[in-house]
Each structure stands twice: as structure tokens, then as C-alpha cells.
Scaffold this active site. Structure first.
Site, PDB file in Angstrom:
ATOM      1  N   CYS A 125      65.525  41.035  73.145  1.00 32.79           N
ATOM      2  CA  CYS A 125      66.123  41.892  72.258  1.00 32.79           C
ATOM      3  C   CYS A 125      67.444  41.848  72.265  1.00 32.79           C
ATOM      4  O   CYS A 125      68.249  40.985  71.800  1.00 32.79           O
ATOM      5  CB  CYS A 125      65.751  43.256  72.409  1.00 32.79           C
ATOM      6  SG  CYS A 125      63.734  43.502  72.002  1.00 32.79           S
ATOM      7  N   ASP A 142      68.526  49.974  74.211  1.00 28.36           N
ATOM      8  CA  ASP A 142      67.467  49.024  74.265  1.00 28.36           C
ATOM      9  C   ASP A 142      66.792  49.537  73.118  1.00 28.36           C
ATOM     10  O   ASP A 142      66.235  50.672  72.810  1.00 28.36           O
ATOM     11  CB  ASP A 142      66.471  49.071  75.353  1.00 28.36           C
ATOM     12  CG  ASP A 142      65.389  48.093  75.430  1.00 28.36           C
ATOM     13  OD1 ASP A 142      65.316  47.462  74.342  1.00 28.36           O
ATOM     14  OD2 ASP A 142      64.713  47.943  76.421  1.00 28.36           O
TER      15      ASP A 142
END
Length: 163
Positions: A13, A127
Site C-alpha cells: 500500500c 495505513d
């Protein structure tokens, strides 16, 4: 060649996003032949996987190219790297603990430390993995905000590196 590696948790990511954005900034600055950019994760759960589809979608929508395969950061890599960019404080701590020497630990920096508008208490790029899709756009916004400052620092380091 000056080498920069972005590191997040699983390398699917945040760090591939930072890698793609920063590689674009490096190319736009005419430094592609002098600066190598890559990424890795502190863990190996996703080794060999491509970037998360939500990361790919946000990058493509913003006009960034990416071709990514996840891998785990290794302590042995420090010797070949000039700068290791952590995406949050946990990665910063883990990477500095992994570093074979104090000189290697000093190569590890927090990405948002290069964003002059980022409050010191908010140094993490959160995140987005378990959150809503909007978290991926927020991640991109934070990466883009820090990239010009990082590019300035790398440009100065390259000047020193090539003297």
C-alpha cells in the site's frame, strides 16, 4: 547512483505508492540516471504480490505509473542504500533496530519529516489497508506533500555524492 528505499509494513500500500510518486518526481527533476528508487516491507507476508488494487487505482487516477512486486526489507540492504524512508514511527523504530551500525540507522528517516506543513506529532502516513477507499487517497495526498522536500534533500545529497 544514489539509492532510496521506501518501507512500510507489507509493501503493498504505502511504500509502493511512495515509490511511484517519488520516482515520478525524480524523473521530472531530470535525476532518473542518478537516483534509484524502490520499496520494501518490514514483513514478508505479501512477498511477490503486486500492489493492493486500491493503491494501483489511486496511483493510476493521479497519473502515476507503477509496476510492483512486494518484498521484505533485509538488514544486508543497508550497505547499498543511501536513504531508507519509513512511512510511520513503527517502521522507523523497526528499521533502526535492524540496522547493522549507527551509520546505517542514521540513514532511516520518516517520510513526513520532509513535509514542512506536517505537525511533528503527526509524522505517520496512516495505513489505509483496513479502512475505507478514501484512506488510499489520503495516503497519496500525504506522500505527495512530502515528496518535494524529500526531492530537495536528495538533490543536495546527490550533489555531495557526485563530487
Amino acid at each position: 547512483m544514489y539509492r532510496v528505499c521506501f518501507v512500510c509494513t507489507g509493501n503493498i500500500c504505502r511504500s509502493p505508492m511512495a515509490e511511484a510518486v517519488f520516482r515520478s518526481h525524480v524523473a521530472d527533476a531530470g535525476l532518473a540516471g542518478l537516483v534509484a528508487v524502490d520499496s520494501a516491507g518490514t514483513g514478508g507476508w505479501h512477498e511477490g504480490d503486486g500492489a493492493d488494487p486500491r493503491t494501483v487505482a489511486v496511483l493510476e487516477a493521479a497519473g502515476y505509473e507503477q509496476d510492483h512486486r512486494a518484498r521484505q526489507f533485509r538488514a544486508s540492504w543497508f550497505a547499498g542504500l543511501d536513504l531508507v524512508i519509513a512511512l510511520d514511527a513503527g517502521h522507523l523504530r523497526d528499521l533502526r533496530a535492524l540496522a547493522p551500525s549507527p551509520q546505517d540507522a542514521a540513514k532511516v528517516r520518516l517520510l513526513r519529516s520532509y513535509d514542512p506543513a506536517a505537525p511533528a506529532a503527526q509524522g505517520d502516513v496512516p495505513d489505509p489497508y483496513y479502512g475505507p477507499p478514501a484512506g488510499f487517497q489520503e495516503c497519496l495526498d500525504l506522500v505527495e506533500a512530502a515528496s518535494p522536500g524529500l526531492l530537495d534533500a536528495v538533490r543536495e545529497a546527490v550533489k555531495e555524492h557526485t563530487r
